[in-house]
Design a protein around this motif. Structure first.
Motif, PDB file in Angstrom:
ATOM      1  N   HIS A 136      32.450  24.322  27.852  1.00 34.99           N
ATOM      2  CA  HIS A 136      33.424  23.997  26.517  1.00 34.99           C
ATOM      3  C   HIS A 136      33.994  25.002  26.944  1.00 34.99           C
ATOM      4  O   HIS A 136      33.921  26.363  28.111  1.00 34.99           O
ATOM      5  CB  HIS A 136      32.509  24.999  25.491  1.00 34.99           C
ATOM      6  N   ARG A 168      38.717  26.994  25.948  1.00 34.64           N
ATOM      7  CA  ARG A 168      39.965  26.473  24.896  1.00 34.64           C
ATOM      8  C   ARG A 168      40.640  27.057  25.813  1.00 34.64           C
ATOM      9  O   ARG A 168      41.080  27.886  26.161  1.00 34.64           O
ATOM     10  CB  ARG A 168      39.468  26.952  23.834  1.00 34.64           C
ATOM     11  N   ASP A 221      34.853  29.648  19.562  1.00 38.14           N
ATOM     12  CA  ASP A 221      35.986  29.296  18.845  1.00 38.14           C
ATOM     13  C   ASP A 221      36.275  29.765  17.635  1.00 38.14           C
ATOM     14  O   ASP A 221      37.443  30.058  17.574  1.00 38.14           O
ATOM     15  CB  ASP A 221      35.234  27.727  18.054  1.00 38.14           C
ATOM     16  N   GLU A 266      40.648  31.473  16.697  1.00 34.38           N
ATOM     17  CA  GLU A 266      40.547  30.721  15.864  1.00 34.38           C
ATOM     18  C   GLU A 266      41.447  31.773  15.269  1.00 34.38           C
ATOM     19  O   GLU A 266      42.571  32.368  14.828  1.00 34.38           O
ATOM     20  CB  GLU A 266      40.039  29.942  14.840  1.00 34.38           C
TER      21      GLU A 266
END
Length: 158
Positions: free
Chosen positions: A52, A54, A94, A98
């Motif tokens: 993963h 981001r 995540d 955010e």
């Protein structure tokens, strides 16, 4: 998962798995994820893979990493390595991304509001000064102009 090259203004939060239930949560800011993975693989007996990642603004990268580490603290094995379900680690990362983005947007909004308030105050004080000069009449305005230009002659207008 496609590996990403970073731009100068981007940071990358990643989750790397060792295939034995351990996950590393980290960030990279000066090199692509491929290079970071190679660096980590050199000192690890198990095949590492990114599960993963981001892309986020670089100024948030370190804070997001620290927030994720804090959230995953009960699962810490050592340093930046955690033993938990992959879904839980990814969700923690995540959620932290955010939250950081939301805080950053709110901070930007607060700074904009402060700038707007300062501009409004400045404009109000400028308008008050102009109004005061107008109410003092032309004499004050001309005195002011004469003093600034170096003349001592005062002209009064009625």
């Amino acid at each position: 998962m496609a590996l990403t090259k970073l731009q100068d203004r981007d940071g990358l939060i990643y989750v790397i798995a060792d295939g034995c239930g351990h996950y590393k949560v980290g960030f990279s800011n000066c090199q692509g994820l491929e290079e970071r993975l190679k660096d980590l693989q050199c000192g690890n007996a198990f095949r590492l893979r990114c599960v993963h990642s981001r892309t986020i603004p670089i100024h948030l990268s370190h804070d997001v990493e620290l927030m994720a580490h804090d959230l995953l603290k009960p699962f810490r094995v050592r340093g930046e390595w955690f033993r938990a379900r992959s879904e839980a680690v990814i969700k923690a990362v995540d959620d932290c991304v955010e939250r950081a983005i939301l805080i950053d947007r709110n901070l930007d909004g607060a700074i904009d509001d402060l700038h707007d308030a300062a501009s409004e105050w400045y404009n109000m004080k400028r308008d008050e000064a102009i109004q005061s000069m107008k109410s003092d009449g032309q004499r004050s305005i001309r005195e002011s102009i004469s003093r600034r230009s170096g003349y001592t002659k005062i002209t009064a207008t009625i």
